[in-house]
Design an enzyme around this catalytic site. Structure first.
Site, mmCIF file in Angstrom:
data_model
loop_
_atom_site.group_PDB
_atom_site.id
_atom_site.type_symbol
_atom_site.label_atom_id
_atom_site.label_comp_id
_atom_site.label_asym_id
_atom_site.label_seq_id
_atom_site.Cartn_x
_atom_site.Cartn_y
_atom_site.Cartn_z
ATOM 1 N N ASN A 26 0.851 -1.200 0.000
ATOM 2 C CA ASN A 26 0.000 0.000 0.000
ATOM 3 C C ASN A 26 0.885 1.249 0.000
ATOM 4 O OD1 ASN A 26 0.582 0.830 2.840
ATOM 5 N ND2 ASN A 26 -0.306 -1.192 3.240
ATOM 6 N N ASP A 49 -3.791 -6.354 5.107
ATOM 7 C CA ASP A 49 -4.775 -7.213 5.776
ATOM 8 C C ASP A 49 -4.676 -8.662 5.297
ATOM 9 O OD1 ASP A 49 -5.938 -5.233 7.371
ATOM 10 O OD2 ASP A 49 -7.083 -4.476 5.663
ATOM 11 N N LYS A 93 8.564 -16.998 -11.073
ATOM 12 C CA LYS A 93 7.755 -15.868 -11.545
ATOM 13 C C LYS A 93 6.479 -16.379 -12.232
ATOM 14 C CE LYS A 93 8.010 -11.918 -14.588
ATOM 15 N NZ LYS A 93 8.693 -11.353 -15.741
ATOM 16 N N PRO A 138 -2.070 -11.824 10.409
ATOM 17 C CA PRO A 138 -2.338 -11.651 11.845
ATOM 18 C C PRO A 138 -2.512 -10.167 12.151
ATOM 19 C CG PRO A 138 -0.006 -12.100 11.437
ATOM 20 C CD PRO A 138 -0.719 -12.300 10.129
ATOM 21 N N ILE A 153 -1.346 -7.513 14.299
ATOM 22 C CA ILE A 153 -0.173 -7.378 15.181
ATOM 23 C C ILE A 153 -0.556 -6.645 16.468
ATOM 24 C CG2 ILE A 153 2.141 -6.350 15.354
ATOM 25 C CD1 ILE A 153 2.226 -6.710 12.212
ATOM 26 N N PHE A 178 -3.915 3.145 15.526
ATOM 27 C CA PHE A 178 -4.358 4.208 14.620
ATOM 28 C C PHE A 178 -5.599 3.724 13.882
ATOM 29 C CE2 PHE A 178 -1.347 7.757 14.285
ATOM 30 C CZ PHE A 178 -0.462 7.347 15.263
ATOM 31 N N LYS A 193 -10.034 -4.295 19.826
ATOM 32 C CA LYS A 193 -8.633 -4.728 19.888
ATOM 33 C C LYS A 193 -8.063 -4.638 21.307
ATOM 34 C CE LYS A 193 -7.633 -3.528 15.082
ATOM 35 N NZ LYS A 193 -6.570 -3.556 14.077
#
Ligand code: C5P
Length: 400
Positions: A210, A279, A289, A305, A307, A323, A341
């Protein structure tokens, strides 16, 4: 025993018999967690060799003002800027006189003029020289300009006299240095921060990832170190320089990031998850390849997972900060995430606004914790990071 984690101590050694104690002083400063660089005057080198102080400090010793090669490494202005504290031990009568006159006739006095850092002096001289009116006036001038003195102690002197003038012992000087810093809001805390994106390999040449720049996490690491914390940054691949005084551990995938964090989590007081962890990851990493062929293809992905949730749910977990980047219903989603969480605090930012968040230099966030919330107005990520660190310090102290 007050500590000196992450502090940059520039030790100036001038030419007195007490210079032999500087070797032990360097050791004591390092033992308390400081980074130490040493400047020796010409006189000091008559009493102790630069090699000894180089070996103990782990850095080359600086001796000359007008030395082109030395200036290419760390010149006098860089040294002056690097220092969090200029500690001069021993400070001889002559050095004190030159400092009080504002002279810049060698490297040590020049750096003393050029540094914005506080100055701590450990005087060492014959008792009559210490009592002399000239020395008394010079010391008063330096004190009036903000210099702090440790010692001198009284007792038997190398010259056979008895009275005030002996340099204080290294543990007393190291303690005085540490006391000067006792105000960092995260003093002595161990902080682990995740930052940047993760990369999830598809085959030897491709990956899923990302656009996270890592800027916010790196700014938090700098702010935590500035606040006195022993800071470790577990960083995905980013285009940023490792911050000073921060132990930076590069990782690539979410699984590697998790392993590093679990290894560190039991030894830390505060865990800040700022990374944009992928995710999902490909169910299988192809050894070769992947060749193009069909017009359509599909990828099978498996969940990575979480974290932060894993660390937050450990027994005796650290104070955990997450965050939440959202495009709508920001605070409701953030509160829900904090509960789900099991976090102590969450920093919510609205990523629908292109002026803040991913890749930008500014941010604007709302910080939520169990007992309250604070909206931090739009500002540079460094400023926001310092404000978040202040809030973490306050809430973690109240919580634990
Ligand atoms: O669930 P979501 O990805 O929105 O949660 C964001 C928060 O969780 C961030 O603090 C992020 O660093 C952390 N996180 C994590 N591991 C994941 C996913 C998110 O630590 N796999």
């Amino acid at each position: 025993m007050a500590h000196l984690f992450n502090r940059n101590i520039l030790l100036g050694v001038s030419g007195g018999i007490a210079a032999y104690k500087s070797a032990e002083l360097v050791r004591q400063l390092r033992e308390r967690g400081a980074w130490v660089r040493v400047i020796m005057t010409r006189g000091a080198r008559e009493f102790i060799t630069p090699l000894t102080l180089q070996a103990l400090s782990g850095n080359p010793v600086h001796t000359e003002l007008l030395d082109a090669t030395a200036e290419q490494g760390m010149g006098h202005i860089e040294l002056a800027r690097w220092a969090d504290l200029l500690l001069i031990a021993p400070a001889t009568a002559d050095l004190i006189a030159r400092l009080s006159a504002g002279r810049a006739d060698d490297l040590l006095t020049t750096v003393a003029l050029a540094t914005p850092a506080p100055v701590l002096l450990a005087p060492a001289m014959n008792q009559q020289m210490w009592r002399d009116a000239a020395t008394t006036a010079n010391v008063a001038t330096l004190r009036a300009r903000g210099a702090v003195l440790v010692g001198p102690a009284a007792g038997e002197q190398a010259c056979g006299d008895v009275g005030p003038g002996r340099m204080e012992e290294p543990p007393v000087i190291a303690e005085a240095a540490a006391r000067l810093f006792a105000s960092g809001v995260l003093d002595g805390k161990r902080v682990v921060i995740t930052a940047g994106p993760t990369r999830e390999a598809l085959d030897p040449v491709r990956y899923l990832s990302n656009h996270s720049s890592g800027k916010m996490g790196y700014a938090l690491a700098r702010a935590a170190a500035e606040a006195g914390a022993r800071t470790t940054l577990v960083s995905g691949p980013v285009d940023l320089q490792a911050p000073d005084r921060v132990h930076t551990l590069p990782v690539t995938s979410a699984q590697q990031m998790l392993q590093q964090c679990l290894a560190l989590a039991r030894e830390c007081d505060i865990f800040i998850a700022c990374a944009a962890v992928a995710d999902y990851r490909p169910a299988q990493i192809q050894q070769r390849k992947i060749k193009k062929g069909a017009q359509q293809t599909s990828l099978q992905l498996v969940r990575n997972p979480d974290i932060l949730a894993t660390v937050a749910n450990l027994e005796n977990s650290p104070f955990c900060v997450g965050f939440a980047a959202e495009t709508n219903d920001l605070l409701a989603y953030a509160r829900d995430k904090m509960q789900r969480k099991n976090l102590d605090m969450i920093v919510a930012n609205d990523v629908s606004d292109p002026a803040v968040g991913f890749g930008s230099d500014d941010n604007e966030v709302t910080v939520l914790w169990r007992g309250g919330e604070a909206a931090l107005a739009r500002a540079g990520k460094n400023t926001i990071a310092r404000q978040i660190v202040e809030l973490i310090a306050r809430c973690s102290a109240a919580d634990h």
